[in-house]
Design an enzyme around this catalytic site. Structure first.
Site, PDB file in Angstrom:
ATOM      1  N   LYS A  56       0.838  -1.187   0.072  1.00 18.40           N
ATOM      2  CA  LYS A  56       0.049  -0.005  -0.054  1.00 18.40           C
ATOM      3  C   LYS A  56       0.797   1.249   0.048  1.00 18.40           C
ATOM      4  O   LYS A  56       0.974   1.829   1.130  1.00 18.40           O
ATOM      5  CB  LYS A  56      -1.011   0.102   1.159  1.00 18.40           C
ATOM      6  CG  LYS A  56      -2.120   0.735   0.791  1.00 18.40           C
ATOM      7  CD  LYS A  56      -3.337   0.627   1.773  1.00 18.40           C
ATOM      8  CE  LYS A  56      -4.380   1.721   1.873  1.00 18.40           C
ATOM      9  NZ  LYS A  56      -5.029   1.706   0.480  1.00 18.40           N
TER      10      LYS A  56
HETATM   11  N1  PPE Z   1      -7.707  -2.059  -3.377  1.00 20.65           N
HETATM   12  C1  PPE Z   1      -7.209  -0.930  -3.299  1.00 20.65           C
HETATM   13  C2  PPE Z   1      -6.398  -0.500  -4.457  1.00 20.65           C
HETATM   14  C3  PPE Z   1      -7.425   0.273  -2.356  1.00 20.65           C
HETATM   15  O1  PPE Z   1      -6.661   1.117  -2.150  1.00 20.65           O
HETATM   16  C4  PPE Z   1      -8.280  -0.274  -1.445  1.00 20.65           C
HETATM   17  C5  PPE Z   1      -8.407   0.570  -0.078  1.00 20.65           C
HETATM   18  C6  PPE Z   1      -8.833  -1.705  -1.207  1.00 20.65           C
HETATM   19  C7  PPE Z   1      -8.331  -2.456  -2.384  1.00 20.65           C
HETATM   20  C8  PPE Z   1      -9.472  -1.952   0.018  1.00 20.65           C
HETATM   21  O2  PPE Z   1      -8.617  -2.430   1.280  1.00 20.65           O
HETATM   22  P1  PPE Z   1      -9.202  -2.419   2.324  1.00 20.65           P
HETATM   23  O3  PPE Z   1      -9.476  -0.751   3.021  1.00 20.65           O
HETATM   24  O4  PPE Z   1      -8.299  -2.839   3.417  1.00 20.65           O
HETATM   25  O5  PPE Z   1     -10.546  -3.112   2.510  1.00 20.65           O
HETATM   26  N2  PPE Z   1      -8.502   1.919  -0.386  1.00 20.65           N
HETATM   27  C9  PPE Z   1      -8.365   2.905   0.722  1.00 20.65           C
HETATM   28  C10 PPE Z   1      -8.095   4.113   0.228  1.00 20.65           C
HETATM   29  C11 PPE Z   1      -8.949   5.187  -0.579  1.00 20.65           C
HETATM   30  C12 PPE Z   1      -8.581   6.695  -0.938  1.00 20.65           C
HETATM   31  O6  PPE Z   1      -9.473   7.178  -1.782  1.00 20.65           O
HETATM   32  O7  PPE Z   1      -7.561   7.072  -0.408  1.00 20.65           O
HETATM   33  C13 PPE Z   1      -9.563   2.812   1.645  1.00 20.65           C
HETATM   34  O8  PPE Z   1     -10.480   2.588   1.109  1.00 20.65           O
HETATM   35  O9  PPE Z   1      -9.099   3.552   2.721  1.00 20.65           O
END
Ligand code: PPE
Length: 304
Positions: A159
């Site tokens: 991330k």
């Molecule tokens: N894929 C990506 C690329 C991603 O950024 C997120 C979270 C997820 C999947 C889902 O992961 P999780 O939050 O652990 O369920 N995206 C974060 C960033 C959003 C933003 O605009 O900044 C979030 O949801 O916090």
């Protein structure tokens, strides 16, 4: 979203005023995207504010940093405590939480290791992510012309701030085409994820989601929904899927910390339909879980 301002930001071990949380323009991360971050949500419960799967998020933060050989300087449990302290000091009942570790000021060039590392935790109120109606009515999405990078280039499993250049390209394109969100395929043409969400489809009562090996971020919301679905006796299969399977799904939804659980109404104009029964059942359970109303999942909530 336009950032709302709160009182304090945690910066390198101390709470500072929101306006004082500043960096130099020659900060390494501004030039090379050398940062890792998390997105976490704190929800209001009957027992006060509680953070959803805080330790798991901080463990992923730690893994992201270690994959980049970045010394955060705070342990997972110290970061967990710092998040709670930041929420308490801002007196928020619910909020979005953004921990960020980045290479700081003093070194230029592509070897990042000599640069100092700064760590911050910001919190702010963040309502619905994909628009007011998204949770109830669902969103219309389009497959992007941009691809998710392969697992051997700027790995999606990390991330890292740099990875979001690609997500932003896809989001700009989707919005310009009138969609609320983009779906990224990987370089092999397999369905990967949204710009900030993981993807699920439902077909004949079975739930399918792409595997980590296809180049997704291993989402904590994804993991939670798979556990909730299996506890309900619904079969969940992690396997590669292709674009046309989205078009012919019985139901589709996306999930992420910011987005929460969002039904998908159509993909590239192929109508899937209104929010389906499995989607809405999972969404309803998810909101009860994060609100502290389901004792079986109480261990996922860390009280502030
Ligand atoms: N894929 C990506 C690329 C991603 O950024 C997120 C979270 C997820 C999947 C889902 O992961 P999780 O939050 O652990 O369920 N995206 C974060 C960033 C959003 C933003 O605009 O900044 C979030 O949801 O916090």
């Amino acid at each position: 979203m336009v950032l709302p301002k709160v009182d304090k930001i945690w910066m390198d071990g101390a709470l500072v005023d929101w306006d004082a949380a500043q960096v130099h323009v020659l900060t390494h991360a501004l030039h090379y995207g050398s940062g890792v971050f998390e997105g976490i949500r704190c929800y209001e419960t009957a027992d006060g504010p509680a953070v959803f799967r805080l330790t798991e998020h901080m463990e992923r933060f730690d893994r992201s940093a270690r994959m980049l050989l970045m010394e955060v300087g705070y342990s997972v449990s110290e970061m967990v405590e710092a998040v709670k302290e930041t929420i308490r000091s801002n007196k928020l009942d619910s909020c979005y939480i953004r921990p960020l570790a980045f290479r700081g000021y003093g070194v230029m060039g592509l070897d990042p290791l000599p640069a100092p590392v700064n760590v911050v935790i910001a919190v702010w109120p963040w309502g619905t992510y994909l628009g007011e109606d998204a949770l109830a009515k669902g969103v219309e999405v389009g497959v992007s012309s941009w691809r998710q990078r392969g697992v051997n280039a700027s790995p999606p499993a990390i991330k890292a701030t740099a990875n979001y250049l690609n997500s932003s390209l896809a989001r700009i394109e989707a919005n310009k085409h009138g969609y609320e969100e983009a779906i990224l395929l990987n370089e092999d043409g397999k369905v990967c994820e949204g710009t900030g969400e993981n993807i699920f489809i439902v077909k004949n009562g079975v739930i399918y989601t792409p595997p980590v090996s296809d180049g997704i971020l291993e989402g904590i919301t994804r993991d939670s929904l798979m556990a909730i679905a299996r506890d309900k006796g619904i079969e969940v299969v992690e396997r590669s899927m292709v674009r046309t399977e989205l078009y012919t799904a019985d139901e589709m939804f996306m999930c992420g910390t910011a987005a929460e659980v969002v039904p998908v109404r159509s993909v590239d104009g192929r109508v899937i339909g209104q929010a389906g029964p499995i989607t809405m059942d999972l969404q309803e359970t998810f909101f009860r879980v994060v609100g502290g109303k389901v004792p079986a999942y109480a261990s996922w909530l860390e009280h502030v």
